[in-house]
Design an enzyme around this catalytic site. Structure first.
Site, PDB file in Angstrom:
ATOM      1  N   LYS A   1       0.833  -1.211   0.000  1.00 19.33           N
ATOM      2  CA  LYS A   1       0.000   0.000   0.000  1.00 19.33           C
ATOM      3  C   LYS A   1       0.874   1.271   0.000  1.00 19.33           C
ATOM      4  O   LYS A   1       2.087   1.184   0.122  1.00 19.33           O
ATOM      5  CB  LYS A   1      -0.959  -0.035   1.200  1.00 19.33           C
ATOM      6  CG  LYS A   1      -1.895  -1.251   1.194  1.00 19.33           C
ATOM      7  CD  LYS A   1      -2.907  -1.219   0.046  1.00 19.33           C
ATOM      8  CE  LYS A   1      -3.517  -2.564  -0.248  1.00 19.33           C
ATOM      9  NZ  LYS A   1      -4.610  -2.965   0.605  1.00 19.33           N
TER      10      LYS A   1
HETATM   11  C1  LIG Z   1      -5.625  -3.854   1.062  1.00 21.08           C
HETATM   12  C2  LIG Z   1      -7.055  -3.548   1.053  1.00 21.08           C
HETATM   13  C3  LIG Z   1      -7.887  -3.907   2.126  1.00 21.08           C
HETATM   14  C4  LIG Z   1      -7.441  -4.754   3.261  1.00 21.08           C
HETATM   15  O1  LIG Z   1      -6.311  -4.307   3.926  1.00 21.08           O
HETATM   16  P1  LIG Z   1      -5.411  -5.342   4.755  1.00 21.08           P
HETATM   17  O2  LIG Z   1      -4.469  -4.451   5.492  1.00 21.08           O
HETATM   18  O3  LIG Z   1      -4.745  -6.225   3.777  1.00 21.08           O
HETATM   19  O4  LIG Z   1      -6.320  -6.085   5.673  1.00 21.08           O
HETATM   20  C5  LIG Z   1      -9.222  -3.516   2.074  1.00 21.08           C
HETATM   21  N1  LIG Z   1      -9.708  -2.822   1.030  1.00 21.08           N
HETATM   22  C6  LIG Z   1      -8.947  -2.474  -0.015  1.00 21.08           C
HETATM   23  C7  LIG Z   1      -9.549  -1.689  -1.142  1.00 21.08           C
HETATM   24  C8  LIG Z   1      -7.600  -2.836  -0.045  1.00 21.08           C
HETATM   25  O5  LIG Z   1      -6.850  -2.525  -1.109  1.00 21.08           O
END
Ligand SMILES: *Cc1c(COP(=O)(O)O)cnc(C)c1O
Length: 398
Positions: free
Chosen positions: A198
């Protein structure tokens, strides 16, 4: 060596001898020092760094409150719990998202109602949201797909008209903005993930931003077993007593992750600029290729978590899967974001969500690819991506 113009998948030389991933974290010496300092301190978890991270993040997002949690899925779980989502409720979610957006609804015993995308942006289509509302609808989760903020003006109007809560799943969009308002401040609650792929990372981690202190209090209680005080507060008060007032979970972020978060957050403006510069480089290089680009809406700063291309299949002699394999063979770690969530076996079995329900998302799914894009990429890396895409689409154009 075989000649360069022959596709690597047909025995030619790949553009990149080693795979360039679609995303990769940037971790610097400052980050490492910040984590090491906490590891040498008295508090490994729920110490002073959690609150510091929350304050820095709230300031960045332009909100009164930010609540740190253990991951982006926990952020959604805590946010939906705070507004009382439970059995019998429906929550509107886009089909074009990561499964976690809908899973958080299911964890609370509620029903996710999948809504289709606007074909120009692949963001949730406000008109389709309106059509999906029933007497059981309680909330809308909008997802800032690829890093572009949704049409929050339209969504907020719908939410207010029907007395629904608007939640932004902003996991892709940290660093973006809408008409000068930062992502994080565009809905009643916004959720973030700090997974390694991310926009910034704490390894695993998450955050919920809100202006409502009551919601923040509920989420802080929920992340800590539903208990009213945490270990550090009891330590400082010299007290053993605590009360568990509601069912909660353990969704805490550690102090060393929070220290990493504080350090990473400082780089987000610079990293967003870098992502946007690479995206512009791609935009400029792909104009004549058999692609249907996604549109960026007016007055939006797109954070470009993902650079998604849509193949113009009618101008190609092969399908997306063949383009995917050919680009992988050239050394690009291309990916597909996302398989529409309602098509996953779990949702089809549990909720009977068959193909045909979200035709725009389903058609887009056949054509999309995410190209490598991360702040640590060099111009040479970006030019290799361009060269590989031009090589493969040039060979398959008809
Ligand atoms: C990555 C992501 C999540 C979940 O995040 P995690 O930290 O992996 O639990 C939820 N929604 C979206 C759109 C994402 O890209």
């Amino acid at each position: 060596m075989p000649p360069k113009h022959i596709l690597a998948i047909e025995g030619g030389t790949p553009v990149r001898p080693v795979l360039l991933p679609y995303a990769r974290q940037s971790v610097g010496e400052d980050d490492i020092r910040a984590v090491a300092d906490v590891l040498r301190s008295a508090w490994l978890t729920t110490g002073p760094k959690v609150g510091e991270f929350e304050q820095a993040f709230a300031a960045f997002a332009g909100t009164k409150e930010a609540v740190a949690v253990s991951n982006g899925t926990a952020a959604l779980h805590a946010a939906l719990h705070a507004i009382g989502i439970g059995p019998g409720d429906e929550v509107i979610v886009p089909a074009m998202t990561f499964a976690a957006t809908a899973n958080a609804v299911v964890f609370l015993g509620a029903v996710p109602v999948f809504v289709d995308s606007d074909p120009a942006t692949l963001l949730i289509d406000p008109m389709q949201v309106e059509h999906a509302i029933t007497p059981r609808t309680r909330a809308i989760i909008a997802v800032d797909y690829a890093g572009q903020p949704c049409d929050y003006d339209a969504l907020q109007t719908i939410a207010e008209h029907h007395h629904l809560v608007l939640v932004a799943d902003a996991c892709h969009a940290l660093g973006g903005s809408l008409r000068g308002r930062p992502v994080g401040s565009l809905a009643m609650m916004s959720t973030f993930s700090f997974h390694a792929v991310k926009p910034m990372t704490t390894g695993e981690g998450g955050m919920v931003t809100t202006d409502d202190p009551e919601l923040a209090t509920r989420m802080r209680r929920f992340r800590n077993h539903g208990i009213t005080s945490d270990h550090r507060e009891r330590h400082e008060q010299g007290s053993w007593f605590y009360a568990m007032t509601d069912l909660g979970d353990n969704e805490r972020l550690t102090d060393f992750q929070s220290a990493l978060g504080i350090s990473q957050l400082r780089n987000v403006p610079l990293w967003t600029e870098r992502r946007r510069a690479i995206a512009r480089r791609y935009d400029a290089a792909f104009g004549d290729l058999p692609l249907a680009p996604l549109i960026t809406r007016e007055e939006v700063v797109h954070a470009y978590h993902l650079y998604v291309i849509q193949l113009a299949l009618e101008r190609l002699s092969v399908d997306r899967d063949q383009v995917f394999r050919a680009l992988r063979a050239e050394g690009l770690g291309v990916n597909v974001h996302y398989i529409p969530v309602h098509l996953h076996p779990f949702y089809r079995r549990r909720f009977g969500t068959e193909p045909g329900r979200c035709p725009v998302a389903e058609a887009a799914y056949e054509r999309i690819l995410s190209l490598p894009l991360f702040a640590g990429m060099s111009d040479t890396d970006a030019d290799d991506v361009i060269a590989a895409v031009r090589k493969v689409l040039g060979a398959y154009a008809r």
